[in-house]
Design a protein around this motif. Structure first.
Motif, PDB file in Angstrom:
ATOM      1  N   GLN A  92       0.808  -1.217   0.000  1.00 21.62           N
ATOM      2  CA  GLN A  92       0.000   0.000   0.000  1.00 21.62           C
ATOM      3  C   GLN A  92       0.846   1.274   0.000  1.00 21.62           C
ATOM      4  O   GLN A  92       0.302   2.377   0.068  1.00 21.62           O
ATOM      5  N   GLY A  93       2.162   1.138  -0.047  1.00 19.85           N
ATOM      6  CA  GLY A  93       3.027   2.318  -0.055  1.00 19.85           C
ATOM      7  C   GLY A  93       3.077   3.029   1.283  1.00 19.85           C
ATOM      8  O   GLY A  93       3.254   4.246   1.337  1.00 19.85           O
ATOM      9  N   LEU A  94       2.939   2.260   2.366  1.00 24.76           N
ATOM     10  CA  LEU A  94       2.928   2.827   3.708  1.00 24.76           C
ATOM     11  C   LEU A  94       4.236   2.524   4.426  1.00 24.76           C
ATOM     12  O   LEU A  94       4.923   1.556   4.111  1.00 24.76           O
ATOM     13  N   ASP A  95       4.558   3.338   5.419  1.00 21.65           N
ATOM     14  CA  ASP A  95       5.694   3.073   6.293  1.00 21.65           C
ATOM     15  C   ASP A  95       5.258   2.019   7.314  1.00 21.65           C
ATOM     16  O   ASP A  95       4.287   2.237   8.052  1.00 21.65           O
ATOM     17  N   HIS A  96       5.950   0.896   7.342  1.00 20.16           N
ATOM     18  CA  HIS A  96       5.538  -0.177   8.255  1.00 20.16           C
ATOM     19  C   HIS A  96       5.598   0.265   9.710  1.00 20.16           C
ATOM     20  O   HIS A  96       4.871  -0.250  10.567  1.00 20.16           O
TER      21      HIS A  96
END
Length: 206
Positions: A92-96
């Motif tokens: 999703q293109g998120l910072d884990h």
């Protein structure tokens, strides 16, 4: 469970009725003028009754998931799920690290957590939202994280990649953010945004 007042239930019967519940049932304990305990779904019972406490049966409410949890225990819980967190955050293109902060605040990585309004699992998905996202079992970590990250990515897109507004929308709903032109003036939502962002920064994000 909905009990019509004034119905008095013995505790063993009450437990039997609620053990199979899919969510946490809210039950109020009162005592009447004779000291007899009464369990009901109503907070106010009128004159002659003294409120004692509110109890939950069935699955624990989400806020109880962190109660008494040591940092080491929380780390162990998180470690078990970080593979899925990294996988779906990347998709999703998120910072884990942000997703990890959200899950910590939402449920302390307790996959069985249920909120007082029925939000379920690690990322506290509401049943209708889970269904919309194709999540068949919100208590399954993989499905829950997939659904939660998908929904949060939608909120980021809707609010022009503004992380704070997206977090507020995740907590209170996008409509509330739009109506108020920013983070809604709800103490719970403002505390949620502050807590997630603070934890995110402590994890090296932001």
């Amino acid at each position: 469970m909905h009990l019509a007042p004034p119905i008095r239930l013995a505790l063993p019967l009450l437990l039997a009725l609620t053990q199979g519940s899919a969510g946490a049932d809210e039950v109020f304990l009162h005592r009447d003028a004779h000291g007899v305990p009464w369990f009901t779904d109503q907070r106010e019972m009128g004159e002659g009754f003294t409120f004692i406490e509110r109890r939950y049966y069935g699955r624990p409410p989400a806020r109880s998931a962190c109660r008494g949890l040591t940092p080491d225990a929380l780390e162990r819980r998180a470690t078990q799920q970080m593979g899925w967190v990294r996988h779906y955050a990347r998709l999703q293109g998120l910072d884990h690290r942000l997703v990890r902060a959200m899950i910590t605040v939402e449920s302390c990585f307790d996959r069985h957590a249920v909120s007082r309004v029925g939000a379920q699992g690690l990322m506290q998905l509401m049943p209708d939202t889970a269904q919309e996202l194709g999540v068949e079992d919100a208590f399954d970590p993989r499905q829950n994280i997939r659904g939660g990250t998908t929904y949060f990515a939608r909120m980021l897109q809707r609010f022009n990649q503004d992380t704070r507004l997206a977090l507020a929308a995740y907590n209170a709903g996008p409509g509330a953010v739009e109506r108020h032109g920013g983070i809604p003036p709800y103490p719970e939502t403002r505390q949620y945004v502050t807590r997630v962002m603070s934890l995110y920064q402590s994890l090296g994000g932001g």
